[in-house]
Motif scaffolding. Sequence first.
Motif: not given
Ligand code: PBG
Length: 324
Positions: A76, A129, A200, A203-204, A216, A247, A270
Motif C-alpha cells: 500500500f 475508494d 480500519y 490503517f487510515r 463508507k 475483512k 484480512y
Molecule cells: C480501502 C482499504 C481499507 C483497508 C485497506 N484498503 C479500509 C478502508 O480504509 O476503508 C484497511 C486495512 C486495515 O485496516 O488493515 N481500500
Amino acid sequence: MLRRPRRNRKSAVIRSLVQETTLSADDFIFPLFVTDGQNQRVEIKSMPGIYRYSLDLLLEEIHQCMQLGIRTFALFPQLSESIKDTYAKESYNPDGLYLRTIRTIKEQLPATCLMTDVAMDPYSADGHDGLVRNGEILNDETLEILGKMAIAQAKAGADMVGPSDMMDGRVGYLRQVLDDEGFTQVSIMAYTAKYASAFYGPFRDALDSAPKFGDKKTYQMDPANRREALIEADLDAQEGADILMVKPALAYLDVISLLNQHYDLPIAAYNVSGEYAMIKAAARNGWLDGERAMLECLLSIKRAGAKIILSYFAKEFAQWQQKV
Ligand code: PBG
C-alpha cells in the motif's frame, strides 16, 4: 468413565499429535506500507512494530521476511496530499511511487509474490475508494480508473490484484481488461465480504487516507449482515475471482466459516490494522500476553476456515516460529 478426553491432552507430544489446526509462514500475506524518499522507516503510531518504509529500506524488510519464509506481500502506498486528486491520476503514473516500487521489488527480489491494491483511496483527494460527484460515490464511473490502475500494476509485475473498494462489478471488469491486455495469469483476490468497520482506523492513519466527508457505508457491508456475504461471494465467483476474502477477520469468523462451507475457492481473511492495534495496546499495558494472544487469534482465523491470512503479525509470527 470410558471416555476421558483429557487423555489427549496429557503431554505436549500428544497435544501436538491431535492438534487440528496449524499455522505456517506460508499461510501469510504481509501488508507493507511504502512512502517516498530515502532511508525512511517511520513507525505508525497506532501500529507499534509496523513502519512506512522508503523503497530502499522496504527491499531490506522484504528480504528479511523472505528468509523467515514469508513470500507474499500486499503493498500500500502513502502519498502526500499534494499528489492526490479527484481522479486518482497518480495511481497509473508509471513513474509514480507505487508502480516504481512494484517494478523494483520484482527486479531485485523476483521470488516474491506481490499482491497490489486496486482502489482510489490512497490517491483520492476525497479519501474515498471511488470517484465522488456531488457527494455521491460513483460505482460504474470508477471502473475505468480501476482498470487503468490494474493494468499498470500488472505491467509493473504484480502477481495478484486486490480490488479493495467493495463496490459492484469489480472482479468481472478487471478480469476482462487484464485478459484483453494479455495478463491472463494475473490473479484476482476478491474483497468479497468487506465490512464498514471501525477496525480500519490505524490503517487510515498509516496512509492519511481517512474519508474527508461521510463514511463508507454505501459501499462496505453492514456488520449486521451474514447472508449478504453469500450474494457477494456468488458474484465474485461468477466474475472469475481466484480467492475470496473476508475483512476484518476476528469479528467475522462466522462469515469466514460460512464462505468456507459454501465455496471451493480458497478463502482469505484480512486481520486488519485495528485488530493488530488492540493486541499491541493491551500487551504494552501488561494486560495480556501479546505473543499468546497473537497466536490464539491467528489460529482462530485459520480454524474458522481461512487458508490465507493477511496480517500485520506475519513477520512476528514467522520470527516466533523460528524460535520454537
Ligand atoms: C480501502 C482499504 C481499507 C483497508 C485497506 N484498503 C479500509 C478502508 O480504509 O476503508 C484497511 C486495512 C486495515 O485496516 O488493515 N481500500
